[in-house]
Design a protein around this motif. Structure first.
Motif, PDB file in Angstrom:
ATOM      1  N   SER A  44       0.860  -1.179   0.000  1.00 53.15           N
ATOM      2  CA  SER A  44       0.000   0.000   0.000  1.00 53.15           C
ATOM      3  C   SER A  44       0.900   1.234   0.000  1.00 53.15           C
ATOM      4  O   SER A  44       1.806   1.354   0.827  1.00 53.15           O
ATOM      5  CB  SER A  44      -0.897  -0.006   1.245  1.00 53.15           C
ATOM      6  N   GLU A  45       0.650   2.147  -0.933  1.00 53.48           N
ATOM      7  CA  GLU A  45       1.525   3.317  -1.065  1.00 53.48           C
ATOM      8  C   GLU A  45       1.347   4.290   0.091  1.00 53.48           C
ATOM      9  O   GLU A  45       0.233   4.651   0.462  1.00 53.48           O
ATOM     10  CB  GLU A  45       1.231   4.038  -2.380  1.00 53.48           C
ATOM     11  N   SER A  86       6.162   2.408   1.101  1.00 51.30           N
ATOM     12  CA  SER A  86       5.032   1.473   1.096  1.00 51.30           C
ATOM     13  C   SER A  86       4.943   0.714   2.404  1.00 51.30           C
ATOM     14  O   SER A  86       5.957   0.435   3.058  1.00 51.30           O
ATOM     15  CB  SER A  86       5.185   0.451  -0.041  1.00 51.30           C
ATOM     16  N   LEU A  87       3.709   0.338   2.754  1.00 49.29           N
ATOM     17  CA  LEU A  87       3.483  -0.684   3.759  1.00 49.29           C
ATOM     18  C   LEU A  87       3.365  -2.009   3.009  1.00 49.29           C
ATOM     19  O   LEU A  87       2.689  -2.078   1.979  1.00 49.29           O
ATOM     20  CB  LEU A  87       2.197  -0.416   4.536  1.00 49.29           C
ATOM     21  N   ALA A  88       4.035  -3.030   3.496  1.00 49.74           N
ATOM     22  CA  ALA A  88       4.055  -4.317   2.800  1.00 49.74           C
ATOM     23  C   ALA A  88       3.358  -5.378   3.625  1.00 49.74           C
ATOM     24  O   ALA A  88       3.532  -5.458   4.844  1.00 49.74           O
ATOM     25  CB  ALA A  88       5.490  -4.744   2.521  1.00 49.74           C
ATOM     26  N   LEU A 140       9.805  -2.319  -4.829  1.00 55.61           N
ATOM     27  CA  LEU A 140       9.085  -1.159  -4.326  1.00 55.61           C
ATOM     28  C   LEU A 140      10.058  -0.014  -4.069  1.00 55.61           C
ATOM     29  O   LEU A 140      11.209  -0.244  -3.692  1.00 55.61           O
ATOM     30  CB  LEU A 140       8.344  -1.504  -3.027  1.00 55.61           C
ATOM     31  N   SER A 141       9.598   1.214  -4.262  1.00 56.96           N
ATOM     32  CA  SER A 141      10.451   2.389  -4.072  1.00 56.96           C
ATOM     33  C   SER A 141      10.288   2.964  -2.672  1.00 56.96           C
ATOM     34  O   SER A 141       9.219   2.882  -2.068  1.00 56.96           O
ATOM     35  CB  SER A 141      10.087   3.468  -5.101  1.00 56.96           C
ATOM     36  N   GLY A 142      11.362   3.571  -2.175  1.00 56.56           N
ATOM     37  CA  GLY A 142      11.309   4.257  -0.893  1.00 56.56           C
ATOM     38  C   GLY A 142      11.369   3.321   0.294  1.00 56.56           C
ATOM     39  O   GLY A 142      11.823   2.180   0.214  1.00 56.56           O
ATOM     40  N   ASP A 143      10.887   3.814   1.423  1.00 56.53           N
ATOM     41  CA  ASP A 143      10.900   3.045   2.661  1.00 56.53           C
ATOM     42  C   ASP A 143       9.814   1.975   2.606  1.00 56.53           C
ATOM     43  O   ASP A 143       8.641   2.276   2.367  1.00 56.53           O
ATOM     44  CB  ASP A 143      10.646   3.984   3.848  1.00 56.53           C
ATOM     45  N   VAL A 144      10.205   0.726   2.818  1.00 56.49           N
ATOM     46  CA  VAL A 144       9.256  -0.396   2.796  1.00 56.49           C
ATOM     47  C   VAL A 144       9.198  -0.994   4.192  1.00 56.49           C
ATOM     48  O   VAL A 144      10.210  -1.448   4.723  1.00 56.49           O
ATOM     49  CB  VAL A 144       9.675  -1.466   1.771  1.00 56.49           C
ATOM     50  N   ARG A 145       8.014  -0.991   4.766  1.00 55.69           N
ATOM     51  CA  ARG A 145       7.853  -1.503   6.127  1.00 55.69           C
ATOM     52  C   ARG A 145       6.823  -2.626   6.126  1.00 55.69           C
ATOM     53  O   ARG A 145       5.672  -2.415   5.744  1.00 55.69           O
ATOM     54  CB  ARG A 145       7.418  -0.368   7.057  1.00 55.69           C
ATOM     55  N   GLU A 192      -2.641  -2.965  10.542  1.00 56.45           N
ATOM     56  CA  GLU A 192      -1.978  -1.705  10.213  1.00 56.45           C
ATOM     57  C   GLU A 192      -2.052  -1.427   8.711  1.00 56.45           C
ATOM     58  O   GLU A 192      -2.172  -0.279   8.284  1.00 56.45           O
ATOM     59  CB  GLU A 192      -0.521  -1.734  10.662  1.00 56.45           C
ATOM     60  N   PHE A 193      -1.996  -2.492   7.908  1.00 52.01           N
ATOM     61  CA  PHE A 193      -2.029  -2.333   6.456  1.00 52.01           C
ATOM     62  C   PHE A 193      -3.317  -1.658   6.009  1.00 52.01           C
ATOM     63  O   PHE A 193      -3.323  -0.865   5.060  1.00 52.01           O
ATOM     64  CB  PHE A 193      -1.893  -3.711   5.801  1.00 52.01           C
ATOM     65  N   THR A 194      -4.410  -1.960   6.667  1.00 52.18           N
ATOM     66  CA  THR A 194      -5.725  -1.442   6.254  1.00 52.18           C
ATOM     67  C   THR A 194      -6.244  -0.329   7.167  1.00 52.18           C
ATOM     68  O   THR A 194      -7.385   0.099   7.015  1.00 52.18           O
ATOM     69  CB  THR A 194      -6.758  -2.582   6.224  1.00 52.18           C
TER      70      THR A 194
END
Length: 261
Positions: A108-109, A115-117, A126-131, A137-139
């Motif tokens: 999720s961007e 992104s949240l993964a 994925l670009s940037g910080d991926v957590r 938490e994702f939703t």
């Protein structure tokens, strides 16, 4: 004589660069530069996130508004901020997707951050910080863009599995190169957002052009006064266009822009 477009929308992956790359060929760089010098407003219109778009925009020297996440996020390059953002509640859509695509990973961007993964993504996907987080938490917050990679599957399998599936409050497009799905808010598409931008800029519909290669480009190609499909695009994408140019390897964008600039 054919009208020279004042507003030109360009897809990124498979159109300007190979999928996942930021490297633009010298011929395409030159062609885009000529279009800008000729007075055209060049807009990148892409399924990529903001962070995935900025590198290509910088190489091309394209400023103004970037239409990212299939148009769900409008990013102003000069301001360095989102100036328009559409979002949807991912919970219901995610529930459908997890059942339809067992083994898929989701992201999720987080606009301008990363992104949240949900699940483990490969390095560089994925670009940037991926957590990596749990479903709760994702939703927890609405998202502009949810993507899924169906690990170990082919693009045709993904398209077949998703055929006929509707997502609550959202719409999806699938990639023809990878088993990758992009989900954005219902009513959002490259074509719809470009029409909104066209009206804001006061450009005549006949003075628009678009170049793309994927299923998420169909609405954009139909929107444009002159829609140009890349040579390697699937048949249904080429059918939506007015013109078919060369392939990515043949610098098809340069050939297409060369007819005007």
């Amino acid at each position: 004589m054919e009208r020279t477009p004042r507003l030109i929308a360009l897809d990124i992956d498979g159109t300007l660069v190979p999928t996942g790359s930021d490297e633009v060929s010298p011929a395409v760089l030159d062609a885009v530069g000529r279009a800008v010098a000729g007075g055209a407003r060049v807009v990148l219109s892409t399924g990529r996130s903001v962070l995935g778009t900025l590198g290509v925009a910088g190489r091309l020297g394209v400023g103004g508004t970037l239409l990212c996440s299939n148009g769900a996020v409008w990013w102003d390059v000069r301001a360095g901020a989102a100036v328009r953002r559409s979002a949807f509640d991912a919970a219901a859509a995610l529930a459908v997707l997890r059942e339809a695509l067992p083994g898929a990973v989701f992201a999720s961007e987080v606009v301008g951050v990363g992104s949240l993964a949900l699940g483990r993504w490969a390095e560089g996907d994925l670009s940037g910080d991926v957590r990596e987080v749990g479903v709760g938490e994702f939703t927890a917050e609405p998202t502009s863009r949810l993507v899924a990679r169906w690990v170990g599957r082919e693009p045709g399998e993904l398209a077949a599995r998703m055929s006929g599936i509707r997502l609550p409050g959202a719409t999806w497009t699938s990639d023809h190169v990878e088993a990758w799905l992009t989900v954005v808010p219902e009513g959002v598409s490259k074509g719809a957002e470009l029409e909104r931008l066209r009206r804001e800029l006061g450009v005549d519909p006949a003075d628009t052009a678009a170049i793309g290669d994927g299923h998420n480009d169909v609405a954009m190609l139909r929107w444009a006064g002159c829609g140009v499909a890349m040579g390697q695009a699937p048949e249904e994408v080429r059918a939506a266009a007015d013109v078919v140019t060369g392939t990515l390897a043949e610098d098809g964008v340069a050939a297409a822009l060369g007819r005007w600039f």
